[in-house]
Scaffold this motif. Structure first.
Motif, PDB file in Angstrom:
ATOM      1  N   ARG A 244      50.202  36.206  34.064  1.00  0.00           N
ATOM      2  CA  ARG A 244      49.772  36.332  35.459  1.00  0.00           C
ATOM      3  C   ARG A 244      48.256  36.329  35.609  1.00  0.00           C
ATOM      4  NH1 ARG A 244      51.812  40.899  39.877  1.00  0.00           N
ATOM      5  NH2 ARG A 244      51.255  39.679  41.729  1.00  0.00           N
ATOM      6  N   LYS A 245      47.574  36.997  34.710  1.00  0.00           N
ATOM      7  CA  LYS A 245      46.122  37.088  34.811  1.00  0.00           C
ATOM      8  C   LYS A 245      45.464  35.731  34.624  1.00  0.00           C
ATOM      9  CE  LYS A 245      42.131  39.535  32.856  1.00  0.00           C
ATOM     10  NZ  LYS A 245      41.685  40.541  31.843  1.00  0.00           N
ATOM     11  N   GLU A 246      45.924  34.970  33.639  1.00  0.00           N
ATOM     12  CA  GLU A 246      45.313  33.675  33.354  1.00  0.00           C
ATOM     13  C   GLU A 246      45.809  32.576  34.290  1.00  0.00           C
ATOM     14  OE1 GLU A 246      45.882  32.792  29.239  1.00  0.00           O
ATOM     15  OE2 GLU A 246      44.781  34.569  28.548  1.00  0.00           O
ATOM     16  N   ASP A 247      47.001  32.746  34.846  1.00  0.00           N
ATOM     17  CA  ASP A 247      47.588  31.721  35.713  1.00  0.00           C
ATOM     18  C   ASP A 247      47.031  31.753  37.131  1.00  0.00           C
ATOM     19  OD1 ASP A 247      49.246  31.071  33.587  1.00  0.00           O
ATOM     20  OD2 ASP A 247      50.991  32.135  34.383  1.00  0.00           O
ATOM     21  N   ARG A 248      46.590  32.886  37.593  1.00  0.00           N
ATOM     22  CA  ARG A 248      46.371  33.103  39.011  1.00  0.00           C
ATOM     23  C   ARG A 248      45.273  32.216  39.606  1.00  0.00           C
ATOM     24  NH1 ARG A 248      41.565  33.613  39.102  1.00  0.00           N
ATOM     25  NH2 ARG A 248      40.246  35.475  39.161  1.00  0.00           N
ATOM     26  N   THR A 249      45.531  31.754  40.819  1.00  0.00           N
ATOM     27  CA  THR A 249      44.507  31.055  41.599  1.00  0.00           C
ATOM     28  C   THR A 249      44.092  31.870  42.822  1.00  0.00           C
ATOM     29  OG1 THR A 249      46.190  29.826  42.859  1.00  0.00           O
ATOM     30  CG2 THR A 249      45.303  28.782  40.860  1.00  0.00           C
ATOM     31  N   TRP A 250      44.915  32.837  43.210  1.00  0.00           N
ATOM     32  CA  TRP A 250      44.581  33.781  44.278  1.00  0.00           C
ATOM     33  C   TRP A 250      44.512  35.172  43.672  1.00  0.00           C
ATOM     34  CZ3 TRP A 250      42.942  33.685  49.187  1.00  0.00           C
ATOM     35  CH2 TRP A 250      42.996  34.880  49.910  1.00  0.00           C
ATOM     36  N   THR A 251      43.382  35.895  43.715  1.00  0.00           N
ATOM     37  CA  THR A 251      42.172  35.478  44.375  1.00  0.00           C
ATOM     38  C   THR A 251      40.995  36.020  43.585  1.00  0.00           C
ATOM     39  OG1 THR A 251      40.775  35.861  46.349  1.00  0.00           O
ATOM     40  CG2 THR A 251      42.548  37.424  45.955  1.00  0.00           C
ATOM     41  N   PRO A 252      40.020  35.190  43.215  1.00  0.00           N
ATOM     42  CA  PRO A 252      38.871  35.688  42.457  1.00  0.00           C
ATOM     43  C   PRO A 252      37.928  36.572  43.271  1.00  0.00           C
ATOM     44  CG  PRO A 252      38.604  33.355  42.972  1.00  0.00           C
ATOM     45  CD  PRO A 252      39.997  33.725  43.377  1.00  0.00           C
ATOM     46  N   ARG A 253      38.027  36.513  44.592  1.00  0.00           N
ATOM     47  CA  ARG A 253      37.101  37.295  45.423  1.00  0.00           C
ATOM     48  C   ARG A 253      37.667  38.660  45.827  1.00  0.00           C
ATOM     49  NH1 ARG A 253      32.583  34.041  47.399  1.00  0.00           N
ATOM     50  NH2 ARG A 253      32.061  35.819  48.711  1.00  0.00           N
ATOM     51  N   PHE A 254      38.971  38.827  45.719  1.00  0.00           N
ATOM     52  CA  PHE A 254      39.589  40.082  46.142  1.00  0.00           C
ATOM     53  C   PHE A 254      40.512  40.598  45.039  1.00  0.00           C
ATOM     54  CE2 PHE A 254      38.850  37.532  50.011  1.00  0.00           C
ATOM     55  CZ  PHE A 254      37.927  38.364  50.644  1.00  0.00           C
ATOM     56  N   PRO A 255      39.941  41.173  43.983  1.00  0.00           N
ATOM     57  CA  PRO A 255      40.733  41.559  42.808  1.00  0.00           C
ATOM     58  C   PRO A 255      41.761  42.655  43.065  1.00  0.00           C
ATOM     59  CG  PRO A 255      38.477  42.383  42.646  1.00  0.00           C
ATOM     60  CD  PRO A 255      38.501  41.444  43.804  1.00  0.00           C
ATOM     61  N   LYS A 256      41.647  43.401  44.160  1.00  0.00           N
ATOM     62  CA  LYS A 256      42.623  44.451  44.445  1.00  0.00           C
ATOM     63  C   LYS A 256      43.877  43.908  45.120  1.00  0.00           C
ATOM     64  CE  LYS A 256      39.413  48.358  44.674  1.00  0.00           C
ATOM     65  NZ  LYS A 256      38.923  49.502  45.490  1.00  0.00           N
ATOM     66  N   SER A 289      34.558  30.580  46.739  1.00  0.00           N
ATOM     67  CA  SER A 289      35.831  30.587  47.456  1.00  0.00           C
ATOM     68  C   SER A 289      36.706  31.760  47.048  1.00  0.00           C
ATOM     69  CB  SER A 289      36.593  29.278  47.209  1.00  0.00           C
ATOM     70  OG  SER A 289      37.848  29.284  47.874  1.00  0.00           O
ATOM     71  N   ASP A 290      37.665  32.072  47.917  1.00  0.00           N
ATOM     72  CA  ASP A 290      38.652  33.096  47.580  1.00  0.00           C
ATOM     73  C   ASP A 290      39.814  32.518  46.777  1.00  0.00           C
ATOM     74  OD1 ASP A 290      39.547  31.605  49.729  1.00  0.00           O
ATOM     75  OD2 ASP A 290      40.236  33.321  50.916  1.00  0.00           O
ATOM     76  N   HIS A 291      39.886  31.194  46.667  1.00  0.00           N
ATOM     77  CA  HIS A 291      40.844  30.532  45.787  1.00  0.00           C
ATOM     78  C   HIS A 291      40.116  30.011  44.554  1.00  0.00           C
ATOM     79  CE1 HIS A 291      44.528  29.765  48.388  1.00  0.00           C
ATOM     80  NE2 HIS A 291      43.669  30.258  49.266  1.00  0.00           N
ATOM     81  N   ALA A 292      40.741  30.112  43.395  1.00  0.00           N
ATOM     82  CA  ALA A 292      40.237  29.413  42.217  1.00  0.00           C
ATOM     83  C   ALA A 292      40.563  27.931  42.356  1.00  0.00           C
ATOM     84  CB  ALA A 292      40.879  29.972  40.952  1.00  0.00           C
ATOM     85  N   ALA A 293      39.804  27.108  41.664  1.00  0.00           N
ATOM     86  CA  ALA A 293      40.080  25.671  41.622  1.00  0.00           C
ATOM     87  C   ALA A 293      40.974  25.381  40.418  1.00  0.00           C
ATOM     88  CB  ALA A 293      38.785  24.879  41.515  1.00  0.00           C
TER      89      ALA A 293
END
Length: 541
Positions: A244-256, A289-293
């Motif tokens: 989950r940690k490595e797969d995620r694209t949502w969200t690098p700006r809101f880690p909580k 961005s709040d989404h990863a690319a």
């Protein structure tokens, strides 16, 4: 001054980390590196302007440029798209205010469908006249389920229903895309559908990995729409084990918030193979961005009359993961993501007490919709221990090739298989002796080589050789074969957590009968102590 120096060093370190991630793309073990292209999907968040009207879009450009993407599916373009494409020197293909396509390659035709806010499509002309149907999409959601406290895990139906809107829209989109591309002139053109799906995947929230998802497993419906009609999830094909940690694209700006994979690149078409896939969520200043690319590199395979075959070799350690749990569902989930035609399994139990008295080869075969065969090394805990072969195609015969006994008894498993064009090949799986002294191992190799020399059918040979390149064991069995050469920077297969040696291999013979397309080693740090290897070979007419 010290703080300034430390800050500069930190930025440099981040830059090096990001560069190393990007530079991995394009170094897969491929026969032809000239026919490749990179796609990105990225929701840039309000036109990329959250951190400033000018600096935000400039950072978007920098991320895209450094990723070396050739085609970008963009969401939340919102007025920044034309300027971004100009800076990149790309063709800009917008539709409405939200979705857009940015392409290094010319746009031949607009193939958009559905609502202009949610879907834009372009027929692109890649080098040498190759054509690609490319879509950038954005899907809605019914309610917020990512902010802290918005998921009631006692009501999974309510959580799942939050993505009903994305499922409904994608179903309509796909129906319209099929209609739009129904003319015979589009028949052999590969399709890529990329975007912000605002939904998770049924390949992620699964029972073996529910501990990563608040203890729940959810069969998200949106991802089924494309998967069920033959599209492949490019990220999951390259990263077959859920993390989950490595797969995620949502969200690098809101880690909580809930960290999820909600941005996808799906593809369909026999001419495309995935080389690599990376998530980019860092910038030397601040990620805009709040989404990863998500960036995926594809290889374009030239049309051929050869039979393409996907081969996997994997020592599954009887389903025992590095967490100390035996979980064959986890093994099946990883293998399912590889879309193999043939799988060679090593360290397989057949009705052994330690693994629940089940026939593991048969169980995995049923789970994957494949035929199975088992070869026994020895009796063990009320059952048998050995190796297995799984085949997408009919197994006409399966034979155990007795090998000299080493520290344990050993056999190779040879299966005669019928391909769709009615040709027959042999699929041979092995697992040699493991001790440092190679005396037993080499005797086993000599016995198997004698069997192989008498074969009249083309064959593939795969398995855990427990020996390394340039050993006499490998030299003997690779002689006269086509080797599925792995990428030089990522060839180690053991161990899965700290890979330091290459002991698992795939070969095909006679050499003149086969064509190599690509090979790579995949990660599965939890599922077994070995890494699975994947190779795509072509059997010539």
């Amino acid at each position: 001054m010290e703080g300034m120096v430390m800050g500069m060093l930190k930025k440099l370190l981040v830059c090096l980390i990001v560069f190393s991630c990007w530079s991995l793309i394009g170094k897969s073990g491929y026969a032809d590196d000239s026919l490749s292209f990179r796609t990105m999907t990225w929701n840039i968040w309000h036109g990329g302007r959250e951190d400033g009207e000018k600096i935000g879009p400039q950072r978007v450009v920098e991320v895209i440029r450094q990723s070396k993407a050739d085609i970008v599916a963009m969401q939340e373009t919102y007025g920044s798209g034309e300027w971004i494409s100009e800076q990149l020197g790309f063709h800009f293909h917008p539709r409405g205010t939200n979705v857009s396509i940015h392409s290094r390659y010319p746009v031949l035709e607009d193939i958009s469908v559905f609502e202009k806010f949610k879907c834009v499509g372009a027929l692109l002309e890649l080098p040498e006249g190759r054509k690609l149907a490319f879509y950038s999409i954005w899907l809605p959601y019914n309610k917020e389920i990512w902010i802290e406290g918005t998921r009631d895990f006692n009501d999974l139906d309510s959580i799942k229903s939050a993505c009903d809107a994305s499922r409904e829209d994608l179903q309509k989109m796909w129906s319209l895309i099929q209609e739009r591309l129904s003319d015979a002139k589009y028949a052999d053109i590969p399709i890529v559908i990329a975007g912000d799906f605002n939904s998770m995947s049924h390949l992620d929230y699964i029972k073996p990995f529910r501990n990563q998802f608040d203890g729940v497993a959810i069969d998200w419906p949106t991802s089924h729409i494309l998967s069920d009609v033959g599209f492949r999830d490019a990220w999951r094909e390259i990263h077959p084990e859920v993390n989950r940690k490595e797969d995620r694209t949502w969200t690098p700006r809101f880690p909580k918030q809930q960290q999820d994979r909600i941005d996808f690149i799906y593809y369909r078409g026999s001419r495309l193979e995935v080389r690599d896939a990376v998530v980019i969520d860092e910038h030397t200043q601040k990620f805009p961005s709040d989404h990863a690319a998500l960036v995926t590199e594809f290889s374009w395979c030239k049309p051929t009359s050869s039979q393409s075959l996907r081969l996997v070799s994997y020592n599954i350690k009887h389903g025992l993961g590095n967490d100390g749990r035996i979980d064959l569902e986890r093994t099946a989930a990883l293998l399912n993501n590889l879309h193999a035609d043939f799988i060679g399994l090593q360290e397989v139990d057949n009705k052994v007490r330690r693994s629940g008295m089940i026939d593991q080869a048969q169980t995995l075969g049923k789970s994957l919709g494949m035929n199975s065969a088992f070869g026994s090394f020895m009796d063990y805990q009320g059952g048998k221990y050995g190796l297995g072969v799984l085949s997408k195609y009919p197994i006409l015969a399966a034979n155990e090739i007795k090998l000299p006994t080493g520290n344990e008894p050993r056999v190779a498993l040879a299966c005669k298989v019928q391909l769709p064009d009615d040709r027959e090949i042999m699929v041979i799986n092995l697992h040699f002796d493991w001790v440092k002294d190679d005396s037993f191992r080499f005797q086993q190799a000599k016995a198997l080589a004698k069997y192989l020399d008498n074969l009249t059918l083309p064959y593939v040979l795969m398995g855990d050789f427990n020996d390394q390149p340039q050993s006499r064991t490998l030299d003997l069995l690779s002689k006269g074969t086509l080797s599925a050469v792995k990428p030089s920077q990522d060839r180690f297969t053991f161990s899965s957590t700290r890979p330091t040696i290459e002991i698992d291999f795939i070969f095909a013979a006679p050499r003149k009968a086969w064509q190599f397309r690509f090979s790579r080693v995949l990660n599965g740090k939890l599922t077994s102590d070995h890494r699975p290897i994947l190779a795509v070979l072509e059997l010539k007419p």
